[in-house]
Design a protein around this motif. Structure first.
Motif, short mmCIF file in Angstrom:
data_model
loop_
_atom_site.label_atom_id
_atom_site.label_comp_id
_atom_site.label_asym_id
_atom_site.label_seq_id
_atom_site.Cartn_x
_atom_site.Cartn_y
_atom_site.Cartn_z
N GLU A 91 42.97 43.21 47.72
CA GLU A 91 44.29 42.93 48.28
C GLU A 91 44.39 41.60 49.03
O GLU A 91 45.39 41.36 49.70
N VAL A 110 46.89 39.28 54.98
CA VAL A 110 47.87 40.36 54.86
C VAL A 110 49.24 39.89 55.33
O VAL A 110 49.38 39.37 56.44
N ASP A 137 55.40 41.89 51.38
CA ASP A 137 55.56 41.56 49.96
C ASP A 137 56.77 40.67 49.71
O ASP A 137 56.93 40.17 48.59
N ARG A 160 53.19 47.27 54.21
CA ARG A 160 52.04 46.64 53.56
C ARG A 160 50.73 47.19 54.13
O ARG A 160 49.77 47.46 53.38
N PRO A 174 49.58 46.63 48.80
CA PRO A 174 50.57 45.79 48.12
C PRO A 174 51.59 46.64 47.34
O PRO A 174 51.22 47.62 46.69
#
Length: 475
Positions: free
Chosen positions: A415, A420, A423, A452, A457
């Motif tokens: 991922e 992080v 999206d 998330r 994802p």
């Protein structure tokens, strides 16, 4: 410790190097004395790497410049007011300082610089006999007016002048004694130890910046523990880093065989070991070592006696982070260092909930997100915080952290966990919701970020549907 003959041979090889030989020849031709002095000479006897090349001379700064400029590739005079000129000669970077005799008034934070007239007089004013060594060039004559060679052989730190006079002249020398005790593995002699105890309050005369620099140098040695113990036992730490000796008053609820002070020194020792063995940080790492030393400084302020005689330290992580910020600011550390150390202290207990039950992927993502660019240091700090003598308990915690790191690695590969983010970006959110920049975009961004972290994802179309549903429910 090398023999005198071997050390002189090593120094002779250094003196014959192209840059140093040119320098020595130029000063001799101009009719001036020149000597390699202090650390380089000491380290030649100890078999340590020779790094800084420091020279001293009877020439004044203007005369030094007139000698050096014609032969140097570069010259700088930023230390000219202190009698120091820097230069680069080929691969050699050197500093040349006029003989000095410092004048102290016992009140100011820095000595007044007065130029001296002899090498021996310059050496006697230095901090310790092992640093009061010189090699006259080009003669290769060793000068040792205070018995520094004998003290090197004995592994003793002793001042050339009476210790009370030396430390009273420049109190920072007391912290340098602690640093050299760690750096060289030497013992501080009795007179100097007594002077440390007597003159500890004099450290208040030293600027925060100089104290910070000396503390940092101590922490960056191979084994800082010995020096830190000197600072604590003498009372100096109580004045420059009072949170450290305060830990001696507390008993750690997780490590009953050690008080928090001893536990913290052990954590520092172990962090240095991990720092070297893992090879993932540039070693030595000041942020890592500050965090290890200070990670439990919130315990004295949060100590509570619970029913049944159990001692607790609830929220000492949060309190400790605030105390660390305050202390490091007072010592004039830079903002990035302060923020990193405080963040590590704030997060250092987070892992211990992992052993109570398997974390979800969401919890692992949050751990990584909250650590940010301090994740590797957090790995080391958390592992180092296990100092129990109960081998079964230590193994259980170690295996649990191995598992957590393995899960982080898997999620990171799947991922891009280190980056992080939601999206949808801010521009996409505004276009979808039909609104301009403002607080609501931040709310929407945080909503998507939580998705998330919780679910990993999402397909962009799914993310749009979930955001629109959130938007509709919000209205």
């Amino acid at each position: 410790m090398q023999s005198v003959a071997a050390a002189l041979e090593r120094l002779g090889e250094l003196a014959s190097s192209r840059g140093v030989a040119r320098l020595a020849a130029a000063f001799a031709e101009a009719g001036h004395e020149l000597a390699l002095v202090g650390g380089p000479v000491r380290d030649a006897f100890l078999g340590r790497p020779i790094n800084d090349l420091d020279f001293t001379t009877d020439a004044n700064p203007d005369e030094i410049l007139s000698v050096v400029e014609p032969i140097a590739d570069a010259v700088w005079d930023i230390g000219r007011q202190f009698g120091t000129i820097g230069a680069r000669l080929g691969d050699d970077v050197v500093e040349i300082t006029t003989y000095r005799t410092d004048s102290y008034d016992g009140e100011s934070r820095k000595p007044a610089v007065e130029f001296g007239d002899s090498l021996e007089g310059d050496l006697v004013r230095r901090d310790f006999t092992v640093n009061a060594l010189a090699l006259r060039l080009p003669q290769l004559a060793l000068v040792d007016p205070s018995g520094g060679i004998d003290d090197l052989l004995a592994g003793i730190l002793r001042t050339p002048s009476p210790a009370t006079q030396s430390f009273g002249d420049d109190p920072l020398r007391m912290m340098r004694a602690a640093r050299f005790a760690s750096q060289l593995g030497f013992t501080i002699d009795t007179d100097a130890l007594d002077a440390l105890d007597e003159l500890a309050p004099e450290i208040d005369r030293i600027s925060a910046e100089r104290v910070r620099d000396e503390l940092s140098k101590l922490l960056l040695t191979e084994s800082p523990r010995a020096g830190l113990e000197v600072l604590v036992s003498s009372g100096i730490a109580a004045r420059v880093l009072p949170e450290l000796p305060a830990l001696r008053l507390e008993v750690d609820e997780h490590h009953h065989h050690k008080d928090v002070y001893e536990h913290s020194l052990t954590v520092l020792d172990q962090a240095i070991g991990y720092e070297k063995s893992r090879g993932t940080l540039d070693s030595p790492d000041l942020v890592m070592r500050l965090a290890a030393l200070l990670h439990d400084i919130g315990k004295p302020a949060t100590r509570r006696l619970e029913p049944g005689g159990v001692v607790s330290f609830h929220h000492h992580d949060v309190v400790g982070a605030k105390l660390a910020k305050k202390r490091l600011r007072a010592l004039r550390f830079d903002n990035d260092t302060i923020a990193a150390v405080a963040r590590l202290i704030e997060l250092h207990l987070r892992f211990f909930g992992y052993t109570d039950g398997a974390w979800s992927d969401s919890a692992v993502r949050r751990y990584v997100r909250d650590a940010g660019d301090q994740l590797e240091r957090l790995h080391i700090l958390t592992r180092s915080d296990v100092t129990t003598r109960n081998r079964r308990k230590a193994d259980r915690l170690g295996f649990a952290y191995d598992d957590l790191e393995a899960r982080i690695a898997v999620l990171a590969e799947e991922e891009e966990l280190a980056a992080v983010r939601p999206d949808l970006d801010g521009q996409q959110i505004m276009e979808l919701l039909g609104v301009g920049p403002g607080p609501v975009i931040g709310e929407a961004y945080r909503f998507l970020l939580e998705l998330r972290l919780d679910e990993g994802p999402l397909d962009p179309d799914v993310a749009r549907e979930r955001l629109l549903a959130w938007w509709a429910a919000r209205d």
